[in-house]
Design an enzyme around this catalytic site. Structure first.
Site, short mmCIF file in Angstrom:
data_model
loop_
_atom_site.label_atom_id
_atom_site.label_comp_id
_atom_site.label_asym_id
_atom_site.label_seq_id
_atom_site.Cartn_x
_atom_site.Cartn_y
_atom_site.Cartn_z
N LYS A 1 0.82 -1.22 0.00
CA LYS A 1 0.00 0.00 0.00
C LYS A 1 0.85 1.27 0.00
CE LYS A 1 -3.57 -0.49 -0.41
NZ LYS A 1 -4.24 -0.80 -1.71
N THR A 2 1.93 1.24 -0.79
CA THR A 2 2.78 2.44 -0.91
C THR A 2 2.94 2.86 -2.36
OG1 THR A 2 4.78 1.07 -0.99
CG2 THR A 2 4.11 1.91 1.18
N TYR B 1 -11.74 6.05 -0.70
CA TYR B 1 -12.38 5.77 0.58
C TYR B 1 -12.37 7.05 1.41
CZ TYR B 1 -7.38 4.80 1.22
OH TYR B 1 -6.02 4.87 1.20
N GLY C 1 -5.75 2.29 -6.23
CA GLY C 1 -6.22 3.67 -6.18
C GLY C 1 -7.64 3.78 -5.70
N ARG C 2 -8.07 2.83 -4.88
CA ARG C 2 -9.45 2.81 -4.40
C ARG C 2 -9.76 4.07 -3.59
NH1 ARG C 2 -8.94 -1.49 -2.02
NH2 ARG C 2 -9.79 -2.97 -3.53
#
Length: 852
Positions: free
Chosen positions: A592-593, A807, A804-805
């Site tokens: 997640k980076t 939220y 690229g979700r």
């Protein structure tokens, strides 16, 4: 109509006579011809005097309750400070530490000491300094720091001193101590003196030195503060310490100082004892040593070189004698049935007599015709193993244990999967051994591993090979073997290894029977000079004991088979070393980076290629530290079909996996490493949203990361760990830096990658020495996606929906909580980057500023 050919009687009559004569000749050959192979004349074995212990007492003197040093909250690790990483004596120290499976960090002496503590405990349980003079003359600040650490954490220090040949001073007071030393001394006797240090050494044993031995020893004067561990007596009759124990009564630091390097076997044993005093405990230390002697290829050998009946009789009688030294000793005999009775008459009788006495030994299989495993597939290997098994059954050979040895260790390491399959199917093998893992040299670094249900133990050589049959013809003289026995390599092989499996060959038991001489004298010498208890046990029990003692070795540590000539020679044809099939670059995350985006953009460069997508793991290879690692090197290589200038893989699981650094360094030691730095609070929040989208039941039940952070349930703690772990940069970096240099690493700012990917890619490609490439032409921002995508053939190709979700923004109270959790880690990262003059990301600058 019947056609009868015309027969001329003048032709047929001579033909009949010729046929009759041939028939009579064949009968004569069968009945009267001597078809036996004339035996080669055999000399009687040369008699060589066995080693005699100079002491009437040979029983052990070790205490039943051994004392072990205790530290104050330190990791079980050793700091070794060497004169040079290439010094011969330093390498000997490292080899001993490797043989004892002790964790250590070795550094050359420098102006700066390595970090000695973490925030909670000491990093090292023992300090070894190769040159005590360097310690004495260390910068005052460094020495005070080192002494303070040793005192506070009760960490002992070992060091060595050597004489200065041109120094006229004989008696010198050691700087900062009341200890006096004598240099350039000639000793007449070296004795083991009573001390809590001794375990293997027999207290009271001594040996004499001649007047021609060099005067280069350092001796120490003893007192109540300084205890002798090993003493030397000089001509005048004074007895002084060769190895002295500083009890720490002066400055609170316990030291063991050696006045001799490790070339002397008594000093070397004392060093080994001292290691166990400092690092061992009642549970881990034992005087038991298990010895197994394999006689490989017991039927294989050129005619005239093999054992005869008298050799077999001697083998049987010697086996009984060896049991006086080694409890339950039994020779292990390896067979390739095709070569049975393949010698001259005397040798054939030797084979027969050996089989007649088969029950006196333990037998294990090789291949039917000594076949090399890597040259054959599973079907062929299965067939020749079945032949060998049938031979064993017909000859009533007691193959009592699931143990086998591959000829020349072929197929064991590097692993030939089809050999392991065939072994399991035909012989139900669960134990084997090899001298090739991880490499043949140094022998002290050999290890074991488990693969496909088969336990692979380290195997040892003893200096005897198929051509060594006569004392007088031993290469470099048989003195070399005697030196190895009497305090040399062979002697220390048994001392350093809890289980020693020795490889010998049947030729070593013929003619002068060098193997019998070698092992008898080895056992005699060990009994004379040590408290070691020699035992024999079956290989299955040995394998269970080995992996109980060394559980970390269960998983194999793959190496590049193309870089070791011995491994290269036994590779199966499916591995092609002429083709580059291992990555030059690893993008290791953390997760997640933006690692997927970085890999996608880097693959735009025509001189790069990425691994082929791997189903089931988000297209990542996920080899190091994962389940795919057990699939082996060949599987890993198969994922890199291209031979571009730079081949790379991206597996974001690597960064915080504790096994990945070591495994990666073993297989691709020269690879370059990319690490992406993102604000760990944001990364943790993104990771939680990721597992929430993947319907993790714990995340769904909690509903928010804040609930997870406050919960004490076991399941919540696991999710919390997964969210937090990847953001502890320096904690994980420390492990990577144990195996890779900082020069092999590049750090990418996640925010910069997100906002200006072409800039990051240009910098990265320059670091990789790639030709310039217009990344800005092939990367475009997508307003609909909210991130940059690749531009190919005029069309944007973006990452999938999981990337690229979008939220909700992180709540401010959660951000503050995460910032607090990561405050120490961020501070450590800031100091690390600043110390090494590396670019500091903006988010990190702000984080440290706010905390200040």
């Amino acid at each position: 109509m019947i056609i009868t050919p015309y027969l001329n009687r003048k032709i047929t009559r001579p033909l009949k006579w010729i046929l009759a004569l041939i028939f009579l000749y064949l009968i004569y050959i069968c009945l009267f011809s001597n078809n036996s192979k004339p035996p080669k004349p055999r000399k009687k074995p040369k008699l060589v005097e066995n080693y005699t212990c100079p002491f009437a007492r040979t029983e052990g003197t070790a205490s039943e309750n051994l004392f072990f040093h205790t530290n104050n909250g330190t990791d079980a690790r050793i700091l070794v400070i060497l004169d040079s990483l290439f010094s011969r004596h330093g390498k000997t120290i490292i080899q001993i530490l490797n043989s004892q499976k002790l964790q250590f960090k070795a550094e050359a002496v420098s102006k700066n000491l390595p970090v000695l503590t973490t925030s909670r405990r000491g990093r090292y349980s023992l300090i070894i300094i190769e040159n005590y003079y360097k310690y004495l003359n260390m910068a005052q600040w460094n020495r005070q720091l080192l002494d303070k650490y040793c005192k506070e954490y009760r960490v002992p220090m070992f060091s060595f001193m050597s004489s200065k040949p041109n120094d006229q001073l004989k008696r010198i007071k050691i700087k900062g101590s009341s200890l006096w030393m004598w240099q350039n001394q000639r000793i007449q006797r070296l004795a083991v003196t009573p001390s809590i240090i001794h375990r293997i050494s027999k207290i009271g044993n001594y040996r004499q030195f001649s007047s021609s031995d060099p005067a280069d020893w350092i001796l120490f004067e003893t007192s109540e503060k300084f205890e002798s561990v090993l003493s030397g007596t000089v001509k005048s009759g004074y007895e002084r310490a060769v190895v002295v124990r500083d009890k720490g009564l002066e400055d609170g630091v316990e030291r063991i100082i050696f006045g001799r390097n490790l070339t002397d076997f008594q000093v070397k044993i004392t060093f080994l004892d001292a290691l166990w005093w400092a690092m061992g405990n009642q549970k881990s230390f034992t005087l038991d040593r298990f010895v197994q002697v394999d006689i490989d290829d017991v039927f294989v050998g050129a005619q005239g070189t093999r054992i005869v009946e008298e050799d077999v009789r001697k083998l049987i009688s010697t086996q009984k004698e060896f049991r006086n030294y080694v409890q339950n000793f039994t020779f292990m005999l390896g067979f390739s049935g095709s070569y049975f009775r393949n010698g001259d008459d005397l040798e054939d009788r030797g084979d027969e007599f050996l089989v007649e006495n088969a029950e006196k030994f333990v037998w294990f299989p090789h291949m039917w015709r000594h076949n090399h495993a890597h040259e054959h597939n599973f079907t062929y290997l299965e067939a020749i193993m079945a032949q060998n098994k049938l031979f064993a059954q017909n000859m009533h050979l007691p193959v009592d244990y699931p143990y086998a040895i591959a000829p020349q260790h072929d197929g064991v390491f590097p692993v030939h999967e089809q050999l392991f399959r065939a072994w399991r199917k035909v012989w139900n093998v669960s134990v084997t051994a090899t001298e090739e893992y991880p490499h043949f040299k140094p022998a002290t670094a050999r290890k074991g591993f488990i693969h496909a249900g088969i336990h692979v133990l380290p195997r040892q050589t003893c200096g005897l090979y198929t051509h060594t049959q006569l004392f007088d013809e031993y290469p470099e003289g048989f003195d070399k073997v005697q030196k190895s026995i009497e305090g040399g390599d062979l002697f220390f092989t048994i001392l350093l290894n809890p289980i020693s499996i020795f490889m010998t060959h049947q030729q070593n038991y013929a003619y002068d029977r060098l193997a019998l001489y070698t092992f008898e004298n080895l056992f005699r010498f060990i009994k004379c000079w040590t408290n070691i208890k020699l035992k024999w046990q079956d290989p299955l029990t040995s394998s269970q004991l080995y992996f109980q003692k060394f559980p970390d070795e269960r998983t194999p540590l793959w190496t590049n088979p193309c870089t070791d000539p011995r491994h290269h020679a036994i590779l199966p044809p499916s591995i092609n070393c002429t083709k580059k099939s291992l990555p030059d670059l690893l993008i290791i995350g953390p997760q997640k980076t933006g690692s997927t985006a970085l890999a996608s953009f880097l693959s735009l460069h025509p001189n790069t290629s990425q691994n082929t997508p791997v189903p089931g793991s988000f297209e990542e290879v996920q080899f190091f530290g994962g389940q795919n690692y057990l699939k082996g090197v060949e599987w890993y290589m198969s994922n890199f079909p291209s031979s571009s200038t730079v081949t790379f893989e991206k597996s974001a699981t690597y960064f915080d996996n504790p096994s990945a650094p070591k495994q990666a360094a073993s297989l691709v030691p020269h690879a370059k490493i990319v690490i992406i730095l993102q604000n760990p609070a944001q990364r943790a929040y993104s990771w939680f949203q990721h597992i929430l989208a993947h319907e993790d039941p714990v995340a769904i039940t909690a509903g928010s990361l804040e609930v997870i952070l406050d919960s004490n349930s076991t399941s919540s703690k696991k999710v919390r760990q997964r969210c937090i772990s990847g953001g502890r940069y320096v904690h994980h970096l420390t492990k990577w830096l144990e195996h890779f240099s900082l020069q092999q690493m590049i750090f990418v700012d996640s925010d910069e990658l997100k906002m200006k990917p072409p800039t990051v890619l240009n910098s990265l490609s320059k670091w990789l020495d790639l030709p310039e490439f217009p990344f800005e032409t092939y990367i475009r921002y997508s307003p609909s996606k909210g991130f940059h995508c690749r531009l190919l053939d005029g069309k944007t190709k973006c990452l999938g929906e999981s990337k690229g979700r979008k939220y909700p923004e992180m709540p401010e109270n959660l951000r503050r909580k995460l910032d607090k959790i990561f405050s120490l880690d961020n501070s450590a990262l800031y100091k690390f980057l600043r110390k090494n003059r590396l670019k500091i990301p903006t988010w990190l600058e702000e984080s440290v500023r706010i905390r200040a």
